[in-house]
Design an enzyme around this catalytic site. Structure first.
Site, PDB file in Angstrom:
ATOM      1  CE  LYS A 133     -72.744  77.170  13.429  1.00  0.00           C
ATOM      2  NZ  LYS A 133     -73.568  78.015  13.964  1.00  0.00           N
ATOM      3  CE1 TYR A 146     -73.643  78.507  18.868  1.00  0.00           C
ATOM      4  CE2 TYR A 146     -75.084  79.707  17.081  1.00  0.00           C
ATOM      5  CZ  TYR A 146     -73.703  79.090  17.592  1.00  0.00           C
ATOM      6  OH  TYR A 146     -72.644  79.130  16.738  1.00  0.00           O
ATOM      7  CG  ASP A 160     -74.367  80.551  12.259  1.00  0.00           C
ATOM      8  OD1 ASP A 160     -74.085  79.837  10.990  1.00  0.00           O
ATOM      9  OD2 ASP A 160     -74.176  80.702  13.214  1.00  0.00           O
ATOM     10  CG  HIS A 192     -71.051  73.635  16.208  1.00  0.00           C
ATOM     11  ND1 HIS A 192     -72.187  73.795  17.002  1.00  0.00           N
ATOM     12  CD2 HIS A 192     -70.143  74.855  16.351  1.00  0.00           C
ATOM     13  CE1 HIS A 192     -72.153  75.424  17.308  1.00  0.00           C
ATOM     14  NE2 HIS A 192     -70.929  75.700  16.988  1.00  0.00           N
TER      15      HIS A 192
HETATM   16  N1  NAP Z   1     -69.109  77.654  14.552  1.00  0.00           N
HETATM   17  C1  NAP Z   1     -68.837  78.092  15.626  1.00  0.00           C
HETATM   18  O1  NAP Z   1     -67.943  77.255  16.253  1.00  0.00           O
HETATM   19  C2  NAP Z   1     -69.288  79.418  16.043  1.00  0.00           C
HETATM   20  C3  NAP Z   1     -68.453  79.957  17.140  1.00  0.00           C
HETATM   21  C4  NAP Z   1     -68.769  81.166  17.814  1.00  0.00           C
HETATM   22  C5  NAP Z   1     -69.702  81.872  16.906  1.00  0.00           C
HETATM   23  N2  NAP Z   1     -70.211  81.341  15.880  1.00  0.00           N
HETATM   24  C6  NAP Z   1     -71.049  82.209  15.317  1.00  0.00           C
HETATM   25  O2  NAP Z   1     -70.921  83.466  14.705  1.00  0.00           O
HETATM   26  C7  NAP Z   1     -71.735  84.442  15.241  1.00  0.00           C
HETATM   27  C8  NAP Z   1     -70.878  85.663  15.515  1.00  0.00           C
HETATM   28  O3  NAP Z   1     -69.608  85.478  16.449  1.00  0.00           O
HETATM   29  P1  NAP Z   1     -69.952  85.949  17.897  1.00  0.00           P
HETATM   30  O4  NAP Z   1     -71.239  86.185  18.236  1.00  0.00           O
HETATM   31  O5  NAP Z   1     -69.023  85.004  18.721  1.00  0.00           O
HETATM   32  O6  NAP Z   1     -68.928  87.407  18.102  1.00  0.00           O
HETATM   33  P2  NAP Z   1     -68.924  88.589  17.075  1.00  0.00           P
HETATM   34  O7  NAP Z   1     -70.028  88.619  16.091  1.00  0.00           O
HETATM   35  O8  NAP Z   1     -67.626  88.840  16.656  1.00  0.00           O
HETATM   36  O9  NAP Z   1     -69.363  89.810  18.067  1.00  0.00           O
HETATM   37  C9  NAP Z   1     -70.516  89.785  19.062  1.00  0.00           C
HETATM   38  C10 NAP Z   1     -70.197  90.770  20.322  1.00  0.00           C
HETATM   39  O10 NAP Z   1     -69.904  92.043  19.756  1.00  0.00           O
HETATM   40  C11 NAP Z   1     -71.091  93.186  20.079  1.00  0.00           C
HETATM   41  N3  NAP Z   1     -71.402  93.750  18.829  1.00  0.00           N
HETATM   42  C12 NAP Z   1     -71.948  93.548  17.895  1.00  0.00           C
HETATM   43  N4  NAP Z   1     -72.104  94.666  16.992  1.00  0.00           N
HETATM   44  C13 NAP Z   1     -71.467  95.581  17.565  1.00  0.00           C
HETATM   45  C14 NAP Z   1     -71.296  97.074  17.064  1.00  0.00           C
HETATM   46  N5  NAP Z   1     -71.548  97.219  15.952  1.00  0.00           N
HETATM   47  N6  NAP Z   1     -70.750  97.669  18.147  1.00  0.00           N
HETATM   48  C15 NAP Z   1     -70.236  97.424  19.238  1.00  0.00           C
HETATM   49  N7  NAP Z   1     -70.320  95.963  19.527  1.00  0.00           N
HETATM   50  C16 NAP Z   1     -71.038  95.086  19.045  1.00  0.00           C
HETATM   51  C17 NAP Z   1     -72.423  92.139  20.400  1.00  0.00           C
HETATM   52  O11 NAP Z   1     -72.868  92.791  21.782  1.00  0.00           O
HETATM   53  P3  NAP Z   1     -74.512  92.736  21.563  1.00  0.00           P
HETATM   54  O12 NAP Z   1     -75.122  91.719  20.982  1.00  0.00           O
HETATM   55  O13 NAP Z   1     -74.857  93.496  22.811  1.00  0.00           O
HETATM   56  O14 NAP Z   1     -74.611  94.012  20.469  1.00  0.00           O
HETATM   57  C18 NAP Z   1     -71.680  90.913  21.194  1.00  0.00           C
HETATM   58  O15 NAP Z   1     -71.014  91.132  22.248  1.00  0.00           O
HETATM   59  C19 NAP Z   1     -72.358  83.658  16.187  1.00  0.00           C
HETATM   60  O16 NAP Z   1     -73.131  84.675  17.024  1.00  0.00           O
HETATM   61  C20 NAP Z   1     -72.472  82.375  15.875  1.00  0.00           C
HETATM   62  O17 NAP Z   1     -73.657  82.407  14.901  1.00  0.00           O
HETATM   63  C21 NAP Z   1     -69.910  80.269  15.369  1.00  0.00           C
END
Ligand code: NAP
Length: 284
Positions: A86, A57, A52, A119
């Protein structure tokens, strides 16, 4: 429950019969260049088939490179993968969205996308944006189209004019923001809910109740949350750029949370967002 996904490559069938993996890699904040290339390659090596990204990004080129290298190294074909991007808020509108779609394809080095999302519901723009998505879908350049950060009222408004019902709504979704009404609404309309920030951007991993549940199953808190998503019928896309965590986050297909534990996690809801509120502060 036999209908639960029991391996990483299992898919949900969207409302247009396209199959989407239940779990994918998110790459928001994965840096363009080697960091995102290596994350995508580690994920595909670990068995992930869904990535994704978004034009916002600024890492679509690296995602494309990671995908090409991973296909070669793992003997896979493009059609084995499910790639999402997106259209960003400042590009919304009919013509600008068509251009944004083509630009994303070019940066990714792909000739089609699996899913393209609006988005955010930018007021006064998202219906024109949606018409552009309907056009690229009709032209066969994308296998499914959907939205992101749409609340029920945005979906109602969109559906009043849309020719195509969105296949997916990707929203912030985690134990502090369980979105029960939206989940029910999307289920009724045949719109697949997808969780962004499923781990609350890492903020939920020290939660005492979640740690207690995780200990019971011999799993990590991240794995418990991702399993909770799947058992609720929500597609999930945890982000990590570390191979060990990428593997950990996908190791969620060999256990099942009890109904009591699902409820205990549901009860953590505080309607708390870590990201923007689609009704208050859409990012520019
Ligand atoms: N549509 C939208 O508006 C929107 C908005 C936000 C996000 N998104 C999408 O959703 C995805 C996920 O959301 P997110 O990136 O905001 O947050 P998330 O997946 O909830 O959390 C990511 C964070 O947690 C850490 N992490 C991941 N796995 C872990 C584990 N097993 N143990 C400990 N820490 C861990 C990562 O660090 P490290 O990378 O250092 O491991 C990073 O700091 C995004 O990457 C994006 O593709 C979409």
């Amino acid at each position: 429950m036999s209908t639960l996904p029991n391996h990483l490559q299992e898919t949900v069938t969207l409302n247009n019969e396209v199959h989407m993996p239940w779990l994918g890699l998110g790459v928001y904040l994965a840096k363009e260049g080697d960091e995102v290339v290596q994350a995508v390659k580690a994920a595909i090596r670990a068995g992930y088939r869904s990535i994704d990204t978004a034009s916002a990004y600024r890492n679509e080129e690296g995602v494309g490179q990671g995908v090409r290298e991973a296909l070669k190294e793992n003997g896979l074909r493009r059609e084995d993968l499910f790639i999402t991007s997106k259209v960003w808020n400042s590009d919304q509108g009919y013509e600008t969205t068509l251009k944004s779609f083509d630009d994303s394809l070019k940066r990714l080095g792909l000739d089609y996308l699996d899913l393209f999302l609006v988005h955010w519901p930018v007021k006064g723009k998202y219906k024109d944006t949606w018409r552009a998505l309907e056009k690229v879908y009709a032209e066969g350049k994308v296998r499914a189209i959907g939205v992101s950060n749409f609340q029920i009222h945005h979906l109602e408004d969109l559906l009043s004019e849309a020719k195509i019902v969105p296949a997916v709504n990707q929203v912030e979704f985690h134990p502090y923001l369980t979105q029960k009404d939206l989940l029910r609404y999307c289920l009724e309309k045949g719109i697949q809910l997808e969780a962004w920030s499923p781990l609350g951007q890492g903020n939920l991993l020290e939660h005492e109740i979640l740690q207690g549940i995780a200990a019971k199953y011999g799993k990590t808190v991240a794995q418990v949350i991702l399993r909770w998503d799947l058992q609720l019928g929500v597609v999930t896309i945890p982000k990590s750029v570390r191979e060990a965590r990428i593997i950990e986050n996908a190791d969620v297909f060999d256990f099942e949370l009890s109904a009591e534990d699902i409820q205990a996690i549901d009860e953590l809801n505080r309607n708390q967002r870590f990201g923007s509120d689609p009704d208050k502060n859409i990012p520019k």
